[in-house]
Structure formats: structure tokens, C-alpha cells
Design an enzyme around this catalytic site. Sequence first.
Site, PDB file in Angstrom:
ATOM      1  N   LYS A 113      55.274 -15.800  -8.689  1.00 47.96           N
ATOM      2  CA  LYS A 113      56.164 -14.670  -9.005  1.00 47.96           C
ATOM      3  C   LYS A 113      57.571 -15.053  -8.610  1.00 47.96           C
ATOM      4  CE  LYS A 113      55.613 -10.206 -10.299  1.00 47.96           C
ATOM      5  NZ  LYS A 113      54.502  -9.521 -10.956  1.00 47.96           N
TER       6      LYS A 113
HETATM    7  N1  LIG Z   1      55.793  -5.419 -17.191  1.00 48.69           N
HETATM    8  C1  LIG Z   1      54.583  -5.920 -17.056  1.00 48.69           C
HETATM    9  O1  LIG Z   1      54.042  -6.554 -17.965  1.00 48.69           O
HETATM   10  C2  LIG Z   1      53.814  -5.723 -15.793  1.00 48.69           C
HETATM   11  C3  LIG Z   1      54.269  -4.895 -14.786  1.00 48.69           C
HETATM   12  N2  LIG Z   1      53.463  -4.647 -13.708  1.00 48.69           N
HETATM   13  C4  LIG Z   1      53.883  -3.777 -12.633  1.00 48.69           C
HETATM   14  O2  LIG Z   1      54.093  -2.446 -13.123  1.00 48.69           O
HETATM   15  C5  LIG Z   1      55.125  -1.803 -12.368  1.00 48.69           C
HETATM   16  C6  LIG Z   1      56.196  -1.302 -13.306  1.00 48.69           C
HETATM   17  O3  LIG Z   1      56.701  -2.410 -14.037  1.00 48.69           O
HETATM   18  P1  LIG Z   1      57.500  -2.234 -15.418  1.00 48.69           P
HETATM   19  O4  LIG Z   1      57.034  -1.015 -16.107  1.00 48.69           O
HETATM   20  O5  LIG Z   1      57.452  -3.532 -16.095  1.00 48.69           O
HETATM   21  O6  LIG Z   1      58.971  -2.032 -14.865  1.00 48.69           O
HETATM   22  P2  LIG Z   1      60.207  -1.306 -15.578  1.00 48.69           P
HETATM   23  O7  LIG Z   1      61.398  -1.875 -14.979  1.00 48.69           O
HETATM   24  O8  LIG Z   1      60.052  -1.326 -17.057  1.00 48.69           O
HETATM   25  O9  LIG Z   1      60.011   0.216 -15.112  1.00 48.69           O
HETATM   26  C7  LIG Z   1      59.963   0.594 -13.778  1.00 48.69           C
HETATM   27  C8  LIG Z   1      59.897   2.111 -13.706  1.00 48.69           C
HETATM   28  O10 LIG Z   1      59.720   2.522 -12.359  1.00 48.69           O
HETATM   29  C9  LIG Z   1      60.651   3.558 -12.068  1.00 48.69           C
HETATM   30  N3  LIG Z   1      60.972   3.596 -10.655  1.00 48.69           N
HETATM   31  C10 LIG Z   1      61.666   2.695  -9.923  1.00 48.69           C
HETATM   32  N4  LIG Z   1      61.794   3.093  -8.650  1.00 48.69           N
HETATM   33  C11 LIG Z   1      61.135   4.282  -8.583  1.00 48.69           C
HETATM   34  C12 LIG Z   1      60.891   5.200  -7.537  1.00 48.69           C
HETATM   35  N5  LIG Z   1      61.334   4.974  -6.293  1.00 48.69           N
HETATM   36  N6  LIG Z   1      60.176   6.316  -7.816  1.00 48.69           N
HETATM   37  C13 LIG Z   1      59.725   6.555  -9.050  1.00 48.69           C
HETATM   38  N7  LIG Z   1      59.914   5.704 -10.089  1.00 48.69           N
HETATM   39  C14 LIG Z   1      60.613   4.597  -9.848  1.00 48.69           C
HETATM   40  C15 LIG Z   1      61.872   3.229 -12.920  1.00 48.69           C
HETATM   41  O11 LIG Z   1      62.675   4.366 -13.099  1.00 48.69           O
HETATM   42  C16 LIG Z   1      61.177   2.796 -14.210  1.00 48.69           C
HETATM   43  O12 LIG Z   1      60.831   3.934 -14.973  1.00 48.69           O
HETATM   44  C17 LIG Z   1      55.578  -2.847 -11.334  1.00 48.69           C
HETATM   45  O13 LIG Z   1      54.839  -2.684 -10.149  1.00 48.69           O
HETATM   46  C18 LIG Z   1      55.201  -4.169 -11.998  1.00 48.69           C
HETATM   47  O14 LIG Z   1      55.036  -5.217 -11.066  1.00 48.69           O
HETATM   48  C19 LIG Z   1      52.214  -5.179 -13.606  1.00 48.69           C
HETATM   49  C20 LIG Z   1      51.730  -6.008 -14.568  1.00 48.69           C
HETATM   50  C21 LIG Z   1      52.533  -6.432 -15.684  1.00 48.69           C
HETATM   51  O1  LIG Z   2      52.588 -11.743 -17.964  1.00 52.88           O
HETATM   52  C1  LIG Z   2      52.583 -12.422 -16.951  1.00 52.88           C
HETATM   53  O2  LIG Z   2      52.470 -13.624 -16.948  1.00 52.88           O
HETATM   54  C2  LIG Z   2      52.686 -11.807 -15.580  1.00 52.88           C
HETATM   55  C3  LIG Z   2      52.857 -10.328 -15.541  1.00 52.88           C
HETATM   56  C4  LIG Z   2      53.026  -9.920 -14.111  1.00 52.88           C
HETATM   57  O3  LIG Z   2      53.998 -10.292 -13.478  1.00 52.88           O
HETATM   58  C5  LIG Z   2      52.011  -9.116 -13.473  1.00 52.88           C
HETATM   59  O4  LIG Z   2      50.889  -9.020 -13.976  1.00 52.88           O
HETATM   60  O5  LIG Z   2      52.288  -8.564 -12.388  1.00 52.88           O
END
Ligand SMILES: NC(=O)C1=CN([C@@H]2O[C@H](COP(=O)(O)OP(=O)(O)OC[C@H]3O[C@@H](n4cnc5c(N)ncnc54)[C@H](O)[C@@H]3O)[C@@H](O)[C@H]2O)C=CC1
Ligand SMILES: O=C(O)CCC(=O)C(=O)O
Length: 423
Positions: A113
Amino acid sequence: MASLSYVSDEVNSPWATYLSQVERVLPYLGELSRWADTLRHPKRALIVDIPLEMDDGSVRHFEGFRVQHNLSRGPGKGGVRYHPDVNLEEVMALSAWMTVKCAALNLPFGGAKGGIRVDPRELSVKELERLTRRYTSEIGSLIGPQQDIPAPDVGTNAQVMAWMMDTWSMNVGATTTGVVTGKPIHLGGSLGRVKATGRGVFVTGRAMALRMGLPLENCRVAVQGFGNVGSVSAELFTEAGAKVICVQDHSATLFNANGIAIPALIEWQKQHGSIANFRGATAVSNEAFWEQGCDILIPAALEGQITAERARKLMCSLVLEGANGPTLPAADDILRDRDITVVPDVICNAGGVTVSYFEWVQDFSSFFWSEDEINARLDNIMEQALGSVWLKAQSLKVTLRTAAYAVACERILTARKERGLYP
Ligand SMILES: NC(=O)C1=CN([C@@H]2O[C@H](COP(=O)(O)OP(=O)(O)OC[C@H]3O[C@@H](n4cnc5c(N)ncnc54)[C@H](O)[C@@H]3O)[C@@H](O)[C@H]2O)C=CC1
Ligand SMILES: O=C(O)CCC(=O)C(=O)O
């Protein structure tokens, strides 16, 4: 167990949460637990200084990281996070969860990461591009299509991946699409990747709800985080007949007992950058999010959100961990005692890395699949992974998290044992 000199003694840090999750699985690993220290030590961690010329001519310095936690089963894999709170210990935990996730899904990757301690919303597009390109050059010696393959996470997206791919390719002198995943489609990206993580949350949630006898029709869902993962999960549950009654992001918490119009909220979020002031719901306090009566709760924001205190208040029967590390270990125990089922992050949010794996394979073979093919393969892998973890949980009489760690750590430590210590 020797502690690492660069780790704090903060009990609720993401790294401490990860270590505690590992301790819980050791009794079930038999003689493989001899190799458990492998799981407690990141293989490699790089800290870089990123000087950035701002649009006004001033120069600022940002901290960047790339951690490879474990490479026993294949190249490192994992996202890159742009967030003002990113630090080494958080990136270590996120990389370790990638190791467990890839093994739980049986993908041929280790865990890695990266991240930059920056608020991307404060930068112009040009500043963001310069920051990304310099970061990519700084970590360039660690990454590569056979070494370590970054992808999007919080605060990064397909455009950031395009800049990373372009910079790495320029530096090695050959276009190398397979160095990152989550790219735009016409640069070797995969159909289905943008929605894959949310889709995985939905597919594992649907499979678990079926086992629990919980119908999705009119089922009440609450979602924390309305970015890539949260918004797609909300959209898919709505399409399946559920009502998303509560949504929280960094700006607001919205409630509507009849169900929030998710397509309209997605549109609002795209236009305004947050859900605040959306007119189809009532704004409530942030803490009220954890007290709403609902059937399914989806934390899809950051780590450490479900504390022991909140775990005592939750009024749901199923938690789907869209985020990485949203539940503290003490809260896990409370949820178990309260009979609230948790589908853990290392299974629940693995849809993203699974389609990243498909993207990597497609880039190598330069042959691309249809979206239907990708979704069908994704659904199949996710349902099977949940099924084997569920069976493991039944046979060991443990939570789904410990069962997922049992399945994954058996694979990681067997690879470690078979490779030996003296390369
Ligand atoms: N994007 C991906 O493919 C993957 C993401 N994740 C995990 O999912 C989670 C979200 O990631 P994404 O949706 O990609 O990020 P993103 O950046 O698209 O969205 C993050 C969201 O969380 C909200 N947020 C941030 N701080 C907050 C708080 N204190 N309280 C409430 N909401 C808050 C933001 O306003 C936003 O809506 C993270 O933990 C990430 O590691 C896990 C696997 C894959
Ligand atoms: O798509 C990937 O390779 C990793 C996504 C990721 O960072 C996660 O699953 O937390």
C-alpha cells in the site's frame, strides 16, 4: 514477539488492530504458527520526500510512503491513498490487510500500500499531477508489473493511475500498462473496475443476508462514506429493493426513513463534492448515524470507526466492511456477543483488487474482456470466497474475521514455509 522500533504503542492504531487480528488466528494455524512473525513484520517500507512547486511559485514538501508487507505469494498489490492523516503505521496496516485479502481471495499477490500525506482537495489539477509524477518517480524502484502494482484508494482515481503509469513508463522507456491498475479504459484499464469494490460489498452482503434469512426487499441500509465504495454499494442495494435510510460523509449525515433517492444523491455529490445540503433527506448529527435502527450497516470511509462505544449502540444485524479496518478489536468482541454478523473487510471489499487482478491479466495478454464477463467472474469469486470463509467459521466456531484470517494465513504461511528462509 519483538516489537518494531518504528511503531507507536497506541492501542487503537490501525497497525495495533491488525496485530490483534493476527493474534486471534494463531491458535488455529497449528504448526504454521511457527512462521507467524512473518505476518508481524512488513517486508519493506519506503518513506519519500516529495518537493512540489505550487501554482503560486512557492515550494512545499509532502511525505510519501510505499510499504510492501508480504511478497510470499506474488508481487505486492494495493492502493495509494491521498489523505492529510496518512502516516507510516497506517500504510503498514493497509498493506498487511492487502496481504490477508489477496490470500483470502486466493489471488496470486502479496500485500502492499502507499500514500501521500496531503489533502488532494486543496491542490489544483496541475499540482496534483506534479505531485503524483514525483511520487511515482520516488517509489519507482519498488514498483513494477512483476514487483508491486499500485491502484486507487481514498483520494485517488483513474486519472491519478494514468499519471503513475505514464511516469513509470517514461522512466523505463517503454509503455507498461500493467504497472498500475484502476486506469482509464483506453489506457489498459478494465471494464467494471470503478464499481468493483462496491459491487463486491453488495454481492457478499447479499450472500450473507440470504444465509441469515434477511430479505433485501425493503431492508434498511445505512452507509458511512459516499465515495467510490459507499456510493456504489448504496446504488446496488437500492436497485435490489433495499432502502438506504442514512448516509454520512465528511460533510454531513443525512436521514430519510422512506429511503434516500440514491441516484439523485450521487448526482448531487458529483456536482458539489459532498452530500451536504442535499434536499431529499434531513440532516442529523454525526453520532446519530450509529444509533439509527437499520438492518445492514456499511462503514465505507476510514479505519477505526466502529469503537467499543458505538458497537454497544448499533441497531443492525449485519455489518458489511466496505472500508479497510473500520472495526476496532474490542468492538469486534461486542458485536460477536450481541450476535451482529460482520463480513470483514478482507472479504467484503475485495471486489476492487479482484478486478484489479483481472486488469493486470488483461494488460499482460493484451486481450480485454466484456463487462458482463468481468462481473460474472467477480461475483463467482466473491461468493465462493465468502462460502469457504463461512464454512471455516462454522467448523472452528469463530467469527467470519478470524475464519477469513485462518483461510488466508494458512495460504501465506504455507507459501513462506515452502519458499524457505534463504533465497
Ligand atoms: N477504492 C477502492 O477500490 C477500495 C477502497 N477500499 C476502502 O474503502 C474505503 C473508502 O474508499 P473510497 O470509497 O475509495 O474512497 P473515496 O475517497 O472515494 O471516498 C471516501 C469517502 O469517505 C468519506 N469520509 C472521509 N472521512 C470521513 C469521516 N470522518 N466520516 C464520514 N465519512 C468520511 C468521504 O467524504 C468520502 O465520501 C477506504 O477505507 C478504502 O481503503 C477498499 C477496497 C478497495
Ligand atoms: O485494486 C487494488 O489493487 C487494491 C485496492 C485496495 O487498495 C484495497 O483493496 O484496499
